[in-house]
Design an enzyme around this catalytic site. Sequence first.
Site, short mmCIF file in Angstrom:
data_model
loop_
_atom_site.label_atom_id
_atom_site.label_comp_id
_atom_site.label_asym_id
_atom_site.label_seq_id
_atom_site.Cartn_x
_atom_site.Cartn_y
_atom_site.Cartn_z
N ALA A 1 -11.91 10.30 14.94
CA ALA A 1 -12.36 11.24 15.97
C ALA A 1 -11.25 11.49 17.00
O ALA A 1 -10.46 10.60 17.29
CB ALA A 1 -13.60 10.69 16.67
N CYS B 1 0.06 6.66 20.25
CA CYS B 1 0.69 7.53 21.25
C CYS B 1 1.13 6.65 22.42
O CYS B 1 0.80 6.91 23.58
CB CYS B 1 -0.25 8.64 21.69
#
Length: 746
Positions: free
Chosen positions: A174, A305
Site C-alpha cells: 500500500a 526511502c
Amino acid sequence: MGRRKGASAWKNAEPRQNRTNGPRWNDITPDKMVNEQFEEYYKKIVPEDEWDQFMDTLKVELPTTFRVTGSRAHADVINNQIKDLYVPTMQNVELDGVKYDPPKPIPWYPEQLAWEIAAPKRVVRKSEPFKQFQRFLVGETEVGNLSRQEAVSMIPPLLMDVEPHHVCLDMCAAPGSKTAQIIEALNPHHTESTGMLIANDADYKRTHMLVHQTGRMPSKGLIVVNNDATQFPNISLGPGAGNIKYDRILADVPCSGDGTMRKNLEIWKKWAPFDGNSLHTVQLRILERAMNMLKPGGRLVYSTCSFNPSENEAVVAAALNTHPDFEIVDVADKLPELKRRPGIHEWKVATRDKDENIKWHESHEAYEAYASESGSERDNKSPLPASCWAPANAAELHLERALRLLPHDQNTGGFFVCVLEKKGTSEPTVVPASSLVKREVKSKFEEKEEEAVAVPAKRELSPSAEESEAKKLKSDAPQEPQDKKAKRDLAFREDPFGFVDPSHPELETVKKWFGMTPDFPAENLLVRNEYGNPLRTIYIVNDLVKAVILNNDYTRLRMISAGVKAFIRQDSQSRSDIQCKWRVSSDGILGVVRYVPEDKIVKAGIQELRTFLEEMYPPVAKFEGAFRDTCEAAEFGNMLVLFEAGEGAGGKLNLPLYLPCWKAKSSMSLLIDKREKSVLSNRVFGEDICKPAPPPRSREEKEAEAAAAAKEAADKGMPVPTPLETPAMSTEATPAPTDEEAAMNA
C-alpha cells in the site's frame, strides 16, 4: 516507507501536505528547516564537498512527477498528447519575473513515459496553461491512464525485471503505485498473463486503498491480502504441488522516511538517530522472510526511502550472512541515465545520550559497554542488535552494487535500492490440474435440487432472497473439518470466495447472451460468497489465482480481493422482458471480448461516440444508419460496442475502443463512470461535451407524475401503470449502482 497520495493529490492546486497533517510549504521557510543532529549524523555519509548542495536541495519543494501507464494500449496516445498538445502551451510561462520550464520527460525512465513538473504549486494555480494541464492530469489519473508517483519510487519495480509468466509478491504494497508497475509488467499491452501478483500490506485499512489503486489497472492475476510481512504465510498450490516459491519479490519495507524530507516536512523537527535504528530488526525480518520464499534463480528487490545505513546496507549485509545462497546483482547497466551512488562498506551507529546529544559507537561491543555504564533507559529497554554495525566481511559482500539515490543528483527524494538474486536455475511455476478442481462442497443450487425445495421455474429469486437462501443452507450444511495448522481467523470479517458452477443457470444465460466461445474460462468465475452464487458481481481470475483460492483458507491468508470484475447484475424485479440481467464491467471488458464472437460486437464510429457522450440516455432515434438499425432490432440488455478509430464529428479517436452499452426500451446508455466519460470526451473532442445528469426528482415530484399517469390511463380506459420497483440489492460488499445503471429502466 515513503507513501504517496492517490489521484486526489492532483485535485487541489494547494501545496502538497505531508501524510501526518504537518506543516505545508507555505508555512515553513528554509531557515526553519534545521535539525543539528540530522546534519551531524549524515555528514558522515554525504561527501563533504557536496554537503551544502545536499542540504539546499532538501529545502526545496519536491517536483511533481507522474508516469503514463505503460501497459495501456493507448500509452503512446496519452504521451503524445502531453508532448504535442500541452507542453507547447507552457513554453513561456513567467510569474513575478521568473520563467518556469514546461513539464519534461524523466531521462532515465524507459520510453520517456515518466514526467517531471518543476513549477511550484502557486505557479500552477495562477498560470492558465498549467491549470489546463493539471485538469488533464486529474482526469487521466482517475481513470488509470496516469499514475502520480515520486520519481525514485518508480525505480524498484523497474529493476525487478518482471516477465508475464512470473509469480510475484509485493510484501509492503500500500498504497499501490509500485504494485501497479508490477501489474503493468505482468500484463504488457493487455496481453493475457499467466503470472500472478500477490500484493500484501499489514494495515487492513490500507489494503482497501490498495484495492482502489490497483483497480485502475485490473488484472486476472492479482490477489490483495492483509498480513504481517515478517510472518507472511506459506501459500499452497494444492496436493503434490507444495508451497509457492516466487520468481520476483519486492520488499519496499517500512522505514524512518528521512529521504522524504522534501514532502514530509515534519521530519525536520522530529528526526532523531534512533528512528532508523529501531526499525532495523523489523526490516531484517521482512527481508529474511522474503529470501525464504524466493525460488532459485529468482530476484528480490529491497528498498527504503531512507539515507540511514542501519536501515539499508546493515540490513542487507546481515541477511546475506545468514543466506549465503544469495548475492547482490550488479545493475550498473540498467537505467543508464539514472545517477546513483554505490552502497557503503563502513559506517558508525549513533544513539542519543541522557542529555539528548548524539553519541557515536564504533562497534556493538562499545555500544553495549556504554549502555551498561550509562544506564540509558532507552538502550536497555530496546538494545540495538550487532547487525546494525558493518560486519567484518562487509567488503566481500559487494555492497557497492546497491544504489544510493541522493536528492541533489537529479532533483529527487532520497532512496536506497538493492537487487538480490538467489543462486540456482529458475523453473517456471506449473499449476497441477488437481489444484484447479473444486473441493466437494455442493453449491446452493445443487443442494436445493437434491432436497426438492427448488422454487417454481417461473419464479425468480431476487439477489437478497438468494442470499437468504444461501445463509439458511449454509447453517444446515455439514461443516468441513478444519486443518489444525490452517485454523480460521474468526476476527477476519471479509466475505468468503466461491467459484460459480459453470452450469449454473445464471451463467448459462450470460454465455448464451454474449455467445461466448467454447474456450471461455467459465470455471474461473468467482463471487464473494461461499456457495458460488452469482448474486451481484462476478469476477474472473487466471489459473494461478484459482489454485491459490481453492487450496488455502481465505481467512488464514486474509484475502481482501482477487481478479477482475467481469460481470455486474443489472436487476429489476419488474422487468421480465430482459433476457440477460448481466452486463460486462468496463474494468474487465478487454478480458471478456476476446471470447465474444465478432458478430456479437456492434460496430460504431466517432459520431455515435459523440452522441453517447453528449447525453446520458440518448434516444435510439437520435442515432443514424446501420447503428440505429442495430439498436432498434436489439433486445433489451447489454451490448458490447467497438468504437472504431477515426476522425469526424469534431474529434479524433486514435485507437479502437471497446465499451459496454445498455439498450433500454427506447434509449441507450454508455455504461462507464461519469468521470471517465468526461476524460474520454476531453481526449477525443478536446473538450468536455458531456451534459450533466438531470437532478434527482423529489418524492413529491414522483408522486405527482404517477398520479398524472394514472389519471391519463383512466381517461383512456387503460390499466393504471405501476411504478418501477427499486432493484433488490444483495448483501455482498459491492458499491451501490451508479446512475448509469438506471438506464435499464429508461
